[in-house]
Design a protein around this motif. Structure first.
Motif, mmCIF file in Angstrom:
data_model
loop_
_atom_site.group_PDB
_atom_site.id
_atom_site.type_symbol
_atom_site.label_atom_id
_atom_site.label_comp_id
_atom_site.label_asym_id
_atom_site.label_seq_id
_atom_site.Cartn_x
_atom_site.Cartn_y
_atom_site.Cartn_z
ATOM 1 N N GLU A 7 44.738 45.644 28.208
ATOM 2 C CA GLU A 7 45.490 46.742 27.607
ATOM 3 C C GLU A 7 44.827 47.295 26.350
ATOM 4 O O GLU A 7 44.791 48.503 26.137
ATOM 5 C CB GLU A 7 46.914 46.300 27.281
ATOM 6 C CG GLU A 7 47.687 45.733 28.459
ATOM 7 C CD GLU A 7 47.680 46.617 29.679
ATOM 8 O OE1 GLU A 7 48.114 47.782 29.577
ATOM 9 O OE2 GLU A 7 47.228 46.153 30.736
ATOM 10 N N LEU A 46 42.008 48.725 35.270
ATOM 11 C CA LEU A 46 43.104 49.592 34.868
ATOM 12 C C LEU A 46 44.122 48.795 34.066
ATOM 13 O O LEU A 46 44.359 47.617 34.340
ATOM 14 C CB LEU A 46 43.799 50.199 36.101
ATOM 15 C CG LEU A 46 42.963 51.104 36.983
ATOM 16 C CD1 LEU A 46 43.753 51.517 38.214
ATOM 17 C CD2 LEU A 46 42.471 52.329 36.222
ATOM 18 N N SER A 47 44.739 49.458 33.103
ATOM 19 C CA SER A 47 45.819 48.834 32.340
ATOM 20 C C SER A 47 47.067 48.770 33.208
ATOM 21 O O SER A 47 47.118 49.354 34.298
ATOM 22 C CB SER A 47 46.114 49.637 31.070
ATOM 23 O OG SER A 47 46.789 50.839 31.413
ATOM 24 N N MET A 48 48.094 48.111 32.721
ATOM 25 C CA MET A 48 49.336 48.048 33.492
ATOM 26 C C MET A 48 50.002 49.420 33.610
ATOM 27 O O MET A 48 50.834 49.625 34.488
ATOM 28 C CB MET A 48 50.297 47.019 32.899
ATOM 29 C CG MET A 48 50.782 47.296 31.527
ATOM 30 S SD MET A 48 51.756 45.873 30.993
ATOM 31 C CE MET A 48 52.788 46.666 29.794
ATOM 32 N N ASP A 49 49.614 50.357 32.759
ATOM 33 C CA ASP A 49 50.110 51.730 32.850
ATOM 34 C C ASP A 49 49.178 52.620 33.676
ATOM 35 O O ASP A 49 49.339 53.836 33.715
ATOM 36 C CB ASP A 49 50.276 52.335 31.447
ATOM 37 C CG ASP A 49 51.379 51.663 30.652
ATOM 38 O OD1 ASP A 49 52.400 51.275 31.252
ATOM 39 O OD2 ASP A 49 51.220 51.527 29.425
ATOM 40 N N GLY A 50 48.160 52.014 34.306
ATOM 41 C CA GLY A 50 47.242 52.763 35.157
ATOM 42 C C GLY A 50 46.142 53.499 34.422
ATOM 43 O O GLY A 50 45.496 54.384 34.981
ATOM 44 N N LYS A 51 45.877 53.124 33.172
ATOM 45 C CA LYS A 51 44.839 53.794 32.374
ATOM 46 C C LYS A 51 43.508 53.048 32.506
ATOM 47 O O LYS A 51 43.469 51.819 32.525
ATOM 48 C CB LYS A 51 45.257 53.832 30.906
ATOM 49 C CG LYS A 51 46.526 54.635 30.688
ATOM 50 C CD LYS A 51 46.992 54.562 29.256
ATOM 51 C CE LYS A 51 48.296 55.331 29.106
ATOM 52 N NZ LYS A 51 48.771 55.335 27.736
ATOM 53 N N ASP A 52 42.421 53.793 32.557
ATOM 54 C CA ASP A 52 41.083 53.211 32.643
ATOM 55 C C ASP A 52 40.797 52.385 31.397
ATOM 56 O O ASP A 52 41.084 52.819 30.278
ATOM 57 C CB ASP A 52 40.049 54.334 32.794
ATOM 58 C CG ASP A 52 38.636 53.815 32.986
ATOM 59 O OD1 ASP A 52 38.458 52.653 33.411
ATOM 60 O OD2 ASP A 52 37.696 54.566 32.707
ATOM 61 N N THR A 53 40.195 51.216 31.579
ATOM 62 C CA THR A 53 39.862 50.344 30.453
ATOM 63 C C THR A 53 38.399 50.460 30.031
ATOM 64 O O THR A 53 38.013 49.923 29.005
ATOM 65 C CB THR A 53 40.144 48.873 30.794
ATOM 66 O OG1 THR A 53 39.241 48.448 31.835
ATOM 67 C CG2 THR A 53 41.592 48.659 31.217
#
Length: 185
Positions: free
Chosen positions: A62, A169-176
């Motif tokens: 995250e 991907l983060s738990m919110d679907g964002k690229d890490t």
């Protein structure tokens, strides 16, 4: 009871070096706020206005996703011994991966850790102390070896596959940013 400073004093640097645990807080523009506990000798003070911490492979990623979107980060330390104190470092962070130019000089500040996936460099804009009177006493009895054993058992390729499967991907679907983008011509 709270005090604010523009940089770390020698006394606060000594306090940080004595801690076995710290917490990292990040948030994107939207979605979940993340607070992660960190240990395993993974923080270094670069200067009175800069720290770096080594991020090891874990179940989520995250902080990396948040910092790519919103560079704000808070690092918090708590005293669990006789003298109470809470110390927060506020600032803007950047993510540094093994593929990045700054990886080698910064990663050399830490002992080798299997599964090291990123470094975060925080440029401090505000240092705040507060009393910590309600923080309980705890005794440090040692580090856990579970994460190190997990990474060693998987091996380098297994850890990289885990990054692809679980940390991209983060738990919110964002690229890490853990997996570099493949560019097409």
């Amino acid at each position: 009871m709270a005090e604010q400073y523009r940089e770390l004093s020698e006394k606060l640097i000594d306090f940080i070096r004595a801690q076995q645990l710290f917490f990292v807080g990040t948030a994107g523009a939207e979605g979940s706020v993340n607070i992660s506990p960190k240990g395993l000798d993974s923080l270094r003070i670069i200067s009175p206005v800069e720290v770096a911490w080594l991020n090891l492979t874990g179940s989520g990623n995250e902080s990396a996703a948040h910092v790519l979107e919103n560079r704000r980060m808070t690092i918090m330390f708590c005293s669990f011994d006789k003298q109470p104190l809470i110390l927060r470092l506020y600032g803007e962070a950047e993510v540094i991966h093994p593929r990045d130019e700054d990886w080698e000089p910064l990663s050399g500040l830490f002992p080798p850790h299997p599964g090291a996936r990123q470094l975060f460099r925080l440029r401090i804009s505000l240092v705040q102390t507060s009393c910590g009177y309600a923080v309980p006493h705890y005794d440090f009895s040692g580090e856990r070896s579970t994460l190190t054993k997990w990474a060693e058992k998987r091996g380098e390729q297994g850890v990289k596959q885990y990054w692809q499967d679980k940390n991209r991907l983060s738990m919110d679907g964002k690229d890490t940013g853990i997996i570099p983008e493949k560019r097409t011509l």
